[in-house]
Design an enzyme around this catalytic site. Structure first.
Site, short mmCIF file in Angstrom:
data_model
loop_
_atom_site.label_atom_id
_atom_site.label_comp_id
_atom_site.label_asym_id
_atom_site.label_seq_id
_atom_site.Cartn_x
_atom_site.Cartn_y
_atom_site.Cartn_z
N ASP A 1 36.45 50.92 44.31
CA ASP A 1 36.50 49.33 44.84
C ASP A 1 38.01 48.97 44.16
OD1 ASP A 1 34.34 47.58 42.83
OD2 ASP A 1 35.48 49.21 42.49
N ASP B 1 39.38 45.94 41.31
CA ASP B 1 38.49 45.29 40.43
C ASP B 1 38.65 43.90 40.78
OD1 ASP B 1 37.40 45.45 37.86
OD2 ASP B 1 39.09 44.58 37.08
#
Length: 294
Positions: free
Chosen positions: A212, A214
């Site tokens: 993903d 940050d």
């Protein structure tokens, strides 16, 4: 390490990578280390005629946090098991817009922001200063890039990994700071792992799997745990394919690594033989025995 030491590939599997398909002659064995308890037993096996030793970094079932992993025991146990090269796989967050979830990055640099871990095998009684200017093995990296081309996996060549302590993720201000430093991905496990592998004179390469963005990213708050887990599992499948394709390429090394990994301690140990602590020297028998005996 003998110049003609047969390659034995160690695989450190991170989140979601707890085993490897296609292994034969599999046997889980306990490897004792004077540095404490490794994360788990080691899985000894064969893949396409190559000896392989697999270690789940967090232990099977993921009972260990990044901060509670005994990194010294892990690297020492792999060296005692005969491992000569390590392929490290770990989940990371992205600090770049173009490194989307699902992307793999072949890390070549680190910034170590961890603070609660033992970071060296050496210390009082036997001091050594090992160069980690180039912390990963370019030879292993080249084989991984070739394997990525073969399997059709997007593997971005080069990237800086910001290693944070955890267990919490970074604040938004920290995330923006790391981006300003030019970091590409962020994780919690590759340090001091890479430093210790260099001290143990092992080749080391790191494949970072982006799960993903940050928290710097404006869409970060909309990412759900379910989405992250979905990407993680997909990444794990690709990582296994990548490692399986890379391992046969490591068969042909007939001498010590030309990048110098297997001789990293040649000029690193500073303490004179007569001043070395015999207790510490005894603990260093696996990771530094070659250099200490020379």
């Amino acid at each position: 390490m003998a110049e003609s030491a047969r390659p034995v590939v160690g695989i450190i599997g991170g989140s979601g990578v707890y085993d490897l398909d296609g292994l034969t002659d599999k046997e889980w064995r306990t490897v004792e280390s004077p540095w404490g308890q490794p994360s788990d037993q080691l899985l000894f096996a064969t893949l396409d005629g190559m000896p392989v030793v697999f270690l789940p970094r967090h232990g099977r079932g993921h009972p260990l946090s990044p901060s509670s992993i005994n990194y010294r025991a892990n690297i020492d146990a792999l060296k005692r098991a005969g491992v000569t090269e390590i392929l490290s796989v770990s989940a990371v967050g992205s600090l770049r817009e173009d490194l989307e979830p699902g992307t793999f990055v072949l890390v070549d640099q680190f910034i170590d922001r961890t603070f609660a871990r033992e970071k060296s095998f050496f210390g009082q009684g036997c001091v050594a200063h090992v160069s980690v200017a180039h912390p990963v093995c370019g030879r292993l990296g080249g084989h991984l890039l070739d394997a990525a081309t073969e399997t059709g996996i997007r593997l971005v060549e080069g990237g800086t990994y910001l290693a944070m302590e955890g267990l919490q993720f970074s604040t938004k201000a920290e995330s923006k700071l790391y981006r300003s430093w030019g970091c590409d991905v962020i994780g919690m496990t590759n340090m001091p792992e890479a430093k210790l592998a260099r001290e143990a004179e092992l080749c080391y390469a790191s494949v970072a799997m982006v799960t993903d963005f940050d928290c710097w990213h404006p869409d970060h708050d909309h990412v759900t745990v379910e989405q992250v887990v979905k990407v993680l599992l997909s990444n794990a499948d690709k990582a296994r394919s990548l490692v399986k394709a890379a391992i046969p390429r490591l068969k042909d090394r007939e001498a010590a690594c030309e990048k110098g990994c297997h001789h990293a301690l040649d000029h690193a140990i500073i303490t004179a033989p007569e001043s070395r602590d015999p207790t510490l020297v005894a603990k260093l028998d696996a990771v530094a025995g070659r250099a200490l005996r020379s």
